[in-house]
Design a protein around this motif. Structure first.
Motif, PDB file in Angstrom:
ATOM      1  N   ILE A 186       0.846  -1.193   0.000  1.00 45.17           N
ATOM      2  CA  ILE A 186       0.000   0.000   0.000  1.00 45.17           C
ATOM      3  C   ILE A 186       0.883   1.246   0.000  1.00 45.17           C
ATOM      4  O   ILE A 186       1.813   1.362   0.805  1.00 45.17           O
ATOM      5  CB  ILE A 186      -0.932   0.031   1.238  1.00 45.17           C
ATOM      6  CG1 ILE A 186      -1.793  -1.229   1.285  1.00 45.17           C
ATOM      7  CG2 ILE A 186      -1.797   1.284   1.254  1.00 45.17           C
ATOM      8  CD1 ILE A 186      -2.795  -1.366   0.165  1.00 45.17           C
ATOM      9  N   SER A 187       0.581   2.179  -0.884  1.00 45.33           N
ATOM     10  CA  SER A 187       1.355   3.429  -0.917  1.00 45.33           C
ATOM     11  C   SER A 187       0.689   4.468  -0.023  1.00 45.33           C
ATOM     12  O   SER A 187      -0.486   4.358   0.328  1.00 45.33           O
ATOM     13  CB  SER A 187       1.440   3.944  -2.356  1.00 45.33           C
ATOM     14  OG  SER A 187       0.144   4.170  -2.864  1.00 45.33           O
ATOM     15  N   GLY A 188       1.447   5.479   0.328  1.00 46.59           N
ATOM     16  CA  GLY A 188       0.908   6.561   1.147  1.00 46.59           C
ATOM     17  C   GLY A 188       0.928   6.242   2.628  1.00 46.59           C
ATOM     18  O   GLY A 188       1.417   5.204   3.064  1.00 46.59           O
ATOM     19  N   ARG A 189       0.338   7.150   3.377  1.00 45.67           N
ATOM     20  CA  ARG A 189       0.388   7.042   4.837  1.00 45.67           C
ATOM     21  C   ARG A 189      -0.518   5.953   5.406  1.00 45.67           C
ATOM     22  O   ARG A 189      -0.360   5.578   6.559  1.00 45.67           O
ATOM     23  CB  ARG A 189       0.029   8.396   5.465  1.00 45.67           C
ATOM     24  CG  ARG A 189       1.044   9.483   5.140  1.00 45.67           C
ATOM     25  CD  ARG A 189       0.754  10.742   5.897  1.00 45.67           C
ATOM     26  NE  ARG A 189       1.846  11.706   5.729  1.00 45.67           N
ATOM     27  CZ  ARG A 189       2.014  12.774   6.490  1.00 45.67           C
ATOM     28  NH1 ARG A 189       1.152  13.023   7.469  1.00 45.67           N
ATOM     29  NH2 ARG A 189       3.024  13.599   6.283  1.00 45.67           N
ATOM     30  N   GLU A 190      -1.443   5.474   4.589  1.00 47.48           N
ATOM     31  CA  GLU A 190      -2.310   4.380   5.055  1.00 47.48           C
ATOM     32  C   GLU A 190      -1.476   3.139   5.381  1.00 47.48           C
ATOM     33  O   GLU A 190      -1.881   2.317   6.198  1.00 47.48           O
ATOM     34  CB  GLU A 190      -3.351   4.043   3.990  1.00 47.48           C
ATOM     35  CG  GLU A 190      -4.493   5.034   3.925  1.00 47.48           C
ATOM     36  CD  GLU A 190      -5.522   4.672   2.882  1.00 47.48           C
ATOM     37  OE1 GLU A 190      -5.477   3.528   2.372  1.00 47.48           O
ATOM     38  OE2 GLU A 190      -6.374   5.523   2.572  1.00 47.48           O
ATOM     39  N   GLN A 191      -0.336   3.020   4.725  1.00 47.30           N
ATOM     40  CA  GLN A 191       0.568   1.897   4.991  1.00 47.30           C
ATOM     41  C   GLN A 191       0.945   1.843   6.470  1.00 47.30           C
ATOM     42  O   GLN A 191       0.988   0.768   7.079  1.00 47.30           O
ATOM     43  CB  GLN A 191       1.831   2.047   4.139  1.00 47.30           C
ATOM     44  CG  GLN A 191       2.851   0.931   4.332  1.00 47.30           C
ATOM     45  CD  GLN A 191       4.173   1.235   3.658  1.00 47.30           C
ATOM     46  OE1 GLN A 191       5.073   1.792   4.293  1.00 47.30           O
ATOM     47  NE2 GLN A 191       4.293   0.889   2.388  1.00 47.30           N
ATOM     48  N   LEU A 192       1.183   3.012   7.056  1.00 49.42           N
ATOM     49  CA  LEU A 192       1.567   3.078   8.475  1.00 49.42           C
ATOM     50  C   LEU A 192       0.415   2.634   9.375  1.00 49.42           C
ATOM     51  O   LEU A 192       0.625   1.980  10.399  1.00 49.42           O
ATOM     52  CB  LEU A 192       2.006   4.495   8.841  1.00 49.42           C
ATOM     53  CG  LEU A 192       3.242   5.034   8.103  1.00 49.42           C
ATOM     54  CD1 LEU A 192       3.458   6.506   8.422  1.00 49.42           C
ATOM     55  CD2 LEU A 192       4.483   4.229   8.470  1.00 49.42           C
ATOM     56  N   ALA A 193      -0.817   3.007   8.973  1.00 50.04           N
ATOM     57  CA  ALA A 193      -1.987   2.620   9.778  1.00 50.04           C
ATOM     58  C   ALA A 193      -2.209   1.107   9.727  1.00 50.04           C
ATOM     59  O   ALA A 193      -2.532   0.478  10.741  1.00 50.04           O
ATOM     60  CB  ALA A 193      -3.230   3.351   9.265  1.00 50.04           C
ATOM     61  N   ILE A 194      -1.992   0.504   8.540  1.00 50.17           N
ATOM     62  CA  ILE A 194      -2.160  -0.949   8.408  1.00 50.17           C
ATOM     63  C   ILE A 194      -1.102  -1.687   9.225  1.00 50.17           C
ATOM     64  O   ILE A 194      -1.389  -2.675   9.913  1.00 50.17           O
ATOM     65  CB  ILE A 194      -2.099  -1.372   6.921  1.00 50.17           C
ATOM     66  CG1 ILE A 194      -3.306  -0.778   6.172  1.00 50.17           C
ATOM     67  CG2 ILE A 194      -2.093  -2.888   6.777  1.00 50.17           C
ATOM     68  CD1 ILE A 194      -3.223  -0.864   4.665  1.00 50.17           C
ATOM     69  N   ALA A 195       0.132  -1.164   9.185  1.00 49.55           N
ATOM     70  CA  ALA A 195       1.211  -1.761   9.987  1.00 49.55           C
ATOM     71  C   ALA A 195       0.907  -1.622  11.479  1.00 49.55           C
ATOM     72  O   ALA A 195       1.184  -2.531  12.269  1.00 49.55           O
ATOM     73  CB  ALA A 195       2.539  -1.091   9.653  1.00 49.55           C
ATOM     74  N   ALA A 196       0.308  -0.478  11.865  1.00 46.55           N
ATOM     75  CA  ALA A 196      -0.058  -0.258  13.274  1.00 46.55           C
ATOM     76  C   ALA A 196      -1.158  -1.228  13.690  1.00 46.55           C
ATOM     77  O   ALA A 196      -1.162  -1.754  14.811  1.00 46.55           O
ATOM     78  CB  ALA A 196      -0.533   1.184  13.472  1.00 46.55           C
TER      79      ALA A 196
END
Length: 543
Positions: A425-435
């Motif tokens: 996933i590109s963008g900042r959503e990647q960080l939310a999915i990892a979280a």
């Protein structure tokens, strides 16, 4: 409050005394409430979880480690914390177990979101990432679930649900009772848990619990002269009262002669006698009435050898209907021989200090009763909660036929795949999915902590083991990572599915709140919304 043009005139929008929190302050307060609530019940998770003692204003005590019971008994004031309590209640209603899991996952999702907010990531972006992660998590869960609903699986499911809930030494006999009860009431792949009645009676050991091949009603016969036991019972179920109805309007009867009074009383007796005759004509020798039965009617019924019970709960009437095959008569005129239910025997029995009526030896009953025993009131209550959870998970397994491994295995498996998914996933959503993935690891981490194990070592060992198998979980009794399928530690897929879904939706809803307005009519905690606290670190008041 706003100013009108350049005149400096104020426009009052909200009434005086209204308190308001905006933006980051509102988000921080809500996240703090969610984290505090999750932390409160976190220590109860797993076979080695601790119990909580809850004391209400009257001094009544509840000792339990059942998540939803703790949250219901606590006096929670914070609105965001109340939303997490709803998560637990939904989990309880849908599955019957996994309430603590759902709340601690929600609390951890909020905790991880707080770190992302500090990184200036917008709450909407976090919410979108969490939503994608939750959908992906369900797909992974479907893939790792195992098809199983045989009797051995159901026994393992029941024993896993009761582990660590005060029923340790009697897990196996209780599991046998639960599985038998669920299989008896199952109809066309559906299990109505309301058709399994639990009668909790203190004064004996848990091992003395028993299942009744029929229904137990917590009432005794109306008159001592009625038979105490009826063989080959023909059971009538009645919603109509066997008594003379009182007039709804005020009325006066003027009697001028004593004979008129006698005639009046005789007429009333004849009406009651006529009602009783209709019961006798149906061929019934046992009568359960949802309404009242007149004293004179009781006398007539006793004289005919009919065992009668009045003011029976609606839920008991419904269970008797399912167990005996009887049809409820809403009017005495409608009571026919074909409406009667059949039972091998109906008898009155006193257990400890309770008088119960047993309706036993029913043919293929679709409602049954379990008599639960416990040495004290508090032990019996905790056993009942454990059995109630176990009935829920066994019923879910019978209906779905899907199970997953326990011991934190599904959470680690989902977290592992979510981390790989986040990289796509590109963008900042990647960080939310990892979280989101990291938040799920709170379950095995908490299991390890509650068992006195090193949580970091446990997580490292679990991650390494999952490179080979998705069914490796933490054995909290030995501290080893083992195959949970072989160990018989399994749970219904529905428990995990509902827990992850509810936790994600609750966290998303809380994160999207950027404004809290408390009206003057809302009773605020001491110190107002500013502190909505009173507990160390600004923790919201919950008790």
């Amino acid at each position: 409050m706003a100013q009108l043009g350049g005149q400096g005139q104020q426009i009052i929008i909200l009434p005086e005394g209204t308190e308001r929190l905006l933006g980051r302050d509102a988000q921080r307060m809500n996240i703090m409430a969610g984290k505090a609530l999750a932390e409160t019940i976190r220590t109860t998770l797993g076979p080695k979880g601790m119990d909580k003692m809850l004391v209400d204003g009257l001094g009544d005590i509840v000792v339990t480690n059942d998540g939803v019971t703790i949250l219901k008994e606590m006096d929670i004031e914070h609105p965001a914390a109340k939303m997490l309590v709803e998560v637990a209640k939904t989990q309880e209603d849908e599955v019957g177990d996994g309430t603590t899991t759902a709340v601690i996952i929600a609390g951890e999702l909020l905790k991880k979101a707080e770190d992302l907010l500090e990184m200036e990531i917008h709450p909407t972006v976090i919410s979108m990432g969490y939503r994608k992660a939750a959908i992906k998590a369900q797909e992974i869960l479907d893939r790792i679930a195992i098809d199983a609903s045989d009797r051995d699986t159901l026994l393992s499911i029941a024993m896993t649900a009761m582990t660590g809930k005060g029923t340790e030494k009697a897990r196996k006999p209780l599991a046998e009772l639960i599985v038998k009860a669920v299989q008896m009431v199952e109809e066309d792949g559906y299990v109505d848990k309301d058709h399994i009645n639990i009668n909790r009676i203190q004064g004996a050991t848990v091992e003395e619990s028993q299942i009744v091949n029929g229904v137990v009603v917590d009432k005794g016969r109306l008159d001592p002269s009625m038979p105490k036991k009826v063989e080959n019972a023909k059971i009538a179920l009645l919603k109509y009262p066997i008594e003379v109805k009182s007039l709804e309007t005020d009325a006066k009867i003027k009697l001028t002669d004593p004979s008129q009074m006698a005639a009046f009383i005789e007429q009333e007796e004849n009406m009651i006698r006529d009602m009783v005759d209709k019961v006798i004509a149906s061929g019934a020798n046992v009568l359960f009435c949802q309404k009242g039965i007149d004293d004179l009617a009781q006398h007539y019924l006793a004289r005919e050898g009919i065992l009668a019970v009045k003011r029976v709960r609606k839920s008991d009437i419904e269970r008797l209907e399912k167990a005996t095959g009887a049809r409820v008569a809403t009017n005495l005129e409608d009571l026919q021989p074909e409406d009667l239910g059949i039972a091998g025997q109906v008898y009155e029995k006193k257990i400890f200090d309770e008088i119960l009526l047993f309706v036993e030896d029913c043919v293929d009953p679709k409602a049954v009763s379990i008599i639960l025993r416990g040495s004290t009131k508090h032990v019996a209550e905790e056993v009942e909660r454990a059995v109630d959870d176990a009935i829920g998970v066994v019923a879910a397994t019978v209906e779905d036929g899907k199970v997953v491994a326990g011991g934190g295995a599904p959470e680690i498996a989902i977290a592992k795949e979510l981390k790989d998914y986040a990289d796509t996933i590109s963008g900042r959503e990647q960080l939310a999915i990892a979280a989101f993935a990291a938040a799920l690891e709170v379950v095995p981490k908490t299991l390890a902590e509650n068992a006195g194990l090193d949580s970091i070592d446990a997580l490292v060992d679990l991650r390494a083991a999952h490179e080979k198998s998705a069914y490796m979980g933490l054995n909290v009794f030995t501290g080893d990572v083992t195959d949970m399928r072989k160990a018989g530690v399994i749970e219904p897929k529905r428990v995990k599915k509902q827990a992850i879904q509810s936790a994600a939706e609750a966290a998303e809803m809380i994160l999207r709140i950027d404004d809290m307005i408390a009206s003057t009519r809302t009773p605020m905690p001491e110190g107002g919304m500013e502190g909505m606290g009173g507990m160390p670190g600004g923790m919201p008041p919950m008790m």
